[in-house]
Write a protein that holds these residues in place. Structure first.
Motif, mmCIF file in Angstrom:
data_model
loop_
_atom_site.group_PDB
_atom_site.id
_atom_site.type_symbol
_atom_site.label_atom_id
_atom_site.label_comp_id
_atom_site.label_asym_id
_atom_site.label_seq_id
_atom_site.Cartn_x
_atom_site.Cartn_y
_atom_site.Cartn_z
ATOM 1 N N MET A 27 -6.332 1.455 14.802
ATOM 2 C CA MET A 27 -6.444 0.730 13.512
ATOM 3 C C MET A 27 -7.009 1.635 12.617
ATOM 4 S SD MET A 27 -7.796 -3.043 14.809
ATOM 5 C CE MET A 27 -9.362 -2.163 15.489
ATOM 6 N N ILE A 28 -7.969 2.574 12.690
ATOM 7 C CA ILE A 28 -8.399 3.637 11.765
ATOM 8 C C ILE A 28 -7.472 4.719 11.242
ATOM 9 C CG2 ILE A 28 -9.652 5.619 11.469
ATOM 10 C CD1 ILE A 28 -11.884 4.286 13.487
ATOM 11 N N ILE A 29 -6.486 5.058 12.293
ATOM 12 C CA ILE A 29 -5.343 5.734 11.690
ATOM 13 C C ILE A 29 -4.500 5.140 10.670
ATOM 14 C CG2 ILE A 29 -3.283 7.029 12.278
ATOM 15 C CD1 ILE A 29 -4.697 8.064 14.665
ATOM 16 N N ILE A 30 -3.757 3.741 10.938
ATOM 17 C CA ILE A 30 -3.153 2.934 10.131
ATOM 18 C C ILE A 30 -3.890 2.270 8.875
ATOM 19 C CG2 ILE A 30 -2.193 0.660 10.170
ATOM 20 C CD1 ILE A 30 -1.510 1.036 13.081
ATOM 21 N N SER A 31 -5.095 2.339 8.935
ATOM 22 C CA SER A 31 -5.988 2.096 7.832
ATOM 23 C C SER A 31 -5.954 3.129 6.671
ATOM 24 C CB SER A 31 -7.277 1.654 8.180
ATOM 25 O OG SER A 31 -8.128 1.360 6.882
ATOM 26 N N VAL A 32 -6.027 4.456 7.189
ATOM 27 C CA VAL A 32 -6.160 5.670 6.391
ATOM 28 C C VAL A 32 -4.887 5.787 5.598
ATOM 29 C CG1 VAL A 32 -6.436 8.205 6.563
ATOM 30 C CG2 VAL A 32 -8.081 6.947 7.653
ATOM 31 N N VAL A 33 -3.807 5.716 6.707
ATOM 32 C CA VAL A 33 -2.418 5.843 6.092
ATOM 33 C C VAL A 33 -1.995 4.664 5.056
ATOM 34 C CG1 VAL A 33 0.153 5.642 6.448
ATOM 35 C CG2 VAL A 33 -1.445 6.750 8.153
ATOM 36 N N ILE A 34 -2.380 3.460 5.197
ATOM 37 C CA ILE A 34 -2.038 2.441 4.285
ATOM 38 C C ILE A 34 -3.127 2.914 2.906
ATOM 39 C CG2 ILE A 34 -2.733 -0.015 3.667
ATOM 40 C CD1 ILE A 34 -1.690 -0.493 6.836
ATOM 41 N N SER A 35 -4.261 3.130 3.052
ATOM 42 C CA SER A 35 -5.114 3.470 1.867
ATOM 43 C C SER A 35 -4.545 4.691 1.095
ATOM 44 C CB SER A 35 -6.529 3.839 2.311
ATOM 45 O OG SER A 35 -7.198 2.899 3.000
ATOM 46 N N ILE A 36 -3.878 5.632 1.626
ATOM 47 C CA ILE A 36 -3.186 6.735 0.978
ATOM 48 C C ILE A 36 -1.865 6.419 0.306
ATOM 49 C CG2 ILE A 36 -2.230 8.848 1.417
ATOM 50 C CD1 ILE A 36 -4.171 9.418 3.365
ATOM 51 N N VAL A 37 -1.162 5.282 0.791
ATOM 52 C CA VAL A 37 0.020 4.822 0.286
ATOM 53 C C VAL A 37 -0.174 4.002 -0.717
ATOM 54 C CG1 VAL A 37 2.180 3.497 0.802
ATOM 55 C CG2 VAL A 37 1.543 5.201 2.143
ATOM 56 N N PHE A 82 0.523 4.823 -4.774
ATOM 57 C CA PHE A 82 1.419 3.768 -5.575
ATOM 58 C C PHE A 82 0.641 3.122 -6.926
ATOM 59 C CE2 PHE A 82 4.304 2.895 -1.921
ATOM 60 C CZ PHE A 82 5.319 3.294 -2.662
ATOM 61 N N ARG A 83 -0.844 3.164 -6.888
ATOM 62 C CA ARG A 83 -1.393 2.674 -7.862
ATOM 63 C C ARG A 83 -1.419 3.548 -9.120
ATOM 64 N NH1 ARG A 83 -6.975 0.296 -5.009
ATOM 65 N NH2 ARG A 83 -5.700 -1.111 -3.875
ATOM 66 N N ARG A 84 -1.168 4.921 -8.913
ATOM 67 C CA ARG A 84 -1.117 5.939 -10.058
ATOM 68 C C ARG A 84 0.243 5.409 -10.923
ATOM 69 N NH1 ARG A 84 -3.155 11.440 -7.445
ATOM 70 N NH2 ARG A 84 -5.088 10.677 -6.997
#
Length: 69
Positions: free
Chosen positions: A53-63, A67-69
Motif C-alpha cells: 500500500m505504501i509503494i502504490i501510494s507513493v507511485v500514485i502521488s508521483i503520477v 499531471f497537476r503541472r
C-alpha cells in the motif's frame, strides 16, 4: 465537457487498461513484499499488505504531481 466527465473517462480508461493487463499483473510479486503482514490460523487468514500500500501510494502521488503541472 465538465471536469467530472473528463475524470470519469480517464478513470474508466485506466480500469480498461488494468483489465487488459491483468493476466501479466497477476504474475508480479505484489502483495508478497517484506513488511506485508500475514497471520494464518487454522480456519482464518488475515492479510494486511502495508508495504504494498505504501509503494502504490507513493507511485500514485508521483503520477498525480506530474499531471497537476
Amino acid at each position: 465537457m465538465s471536469e467530472t466527465g473528463k475524470w470519469l473517462i480517464v478513470i474508466g480508461g485506466l480500469i480498461v487498461v488494468i483489465g487488459l493487463l491483468w493476466p501479466w499483473l497477476g504474475k508480479m510479486p505484489w502483495g508478497r513484499l517484506p513488511g506485508d503482514i500475514v497471520i494464518e490460523r487454522e480456519n482464518a487468514r488475515f492479510y494486511f499488505p502495508i508495504t504494498t500500500m505504501i509503494i502504490i501510494s507513493v507511485v500514485i502521488s508521483i503520477v498525480l504531481a506530474i499531471f497537476r503541472r
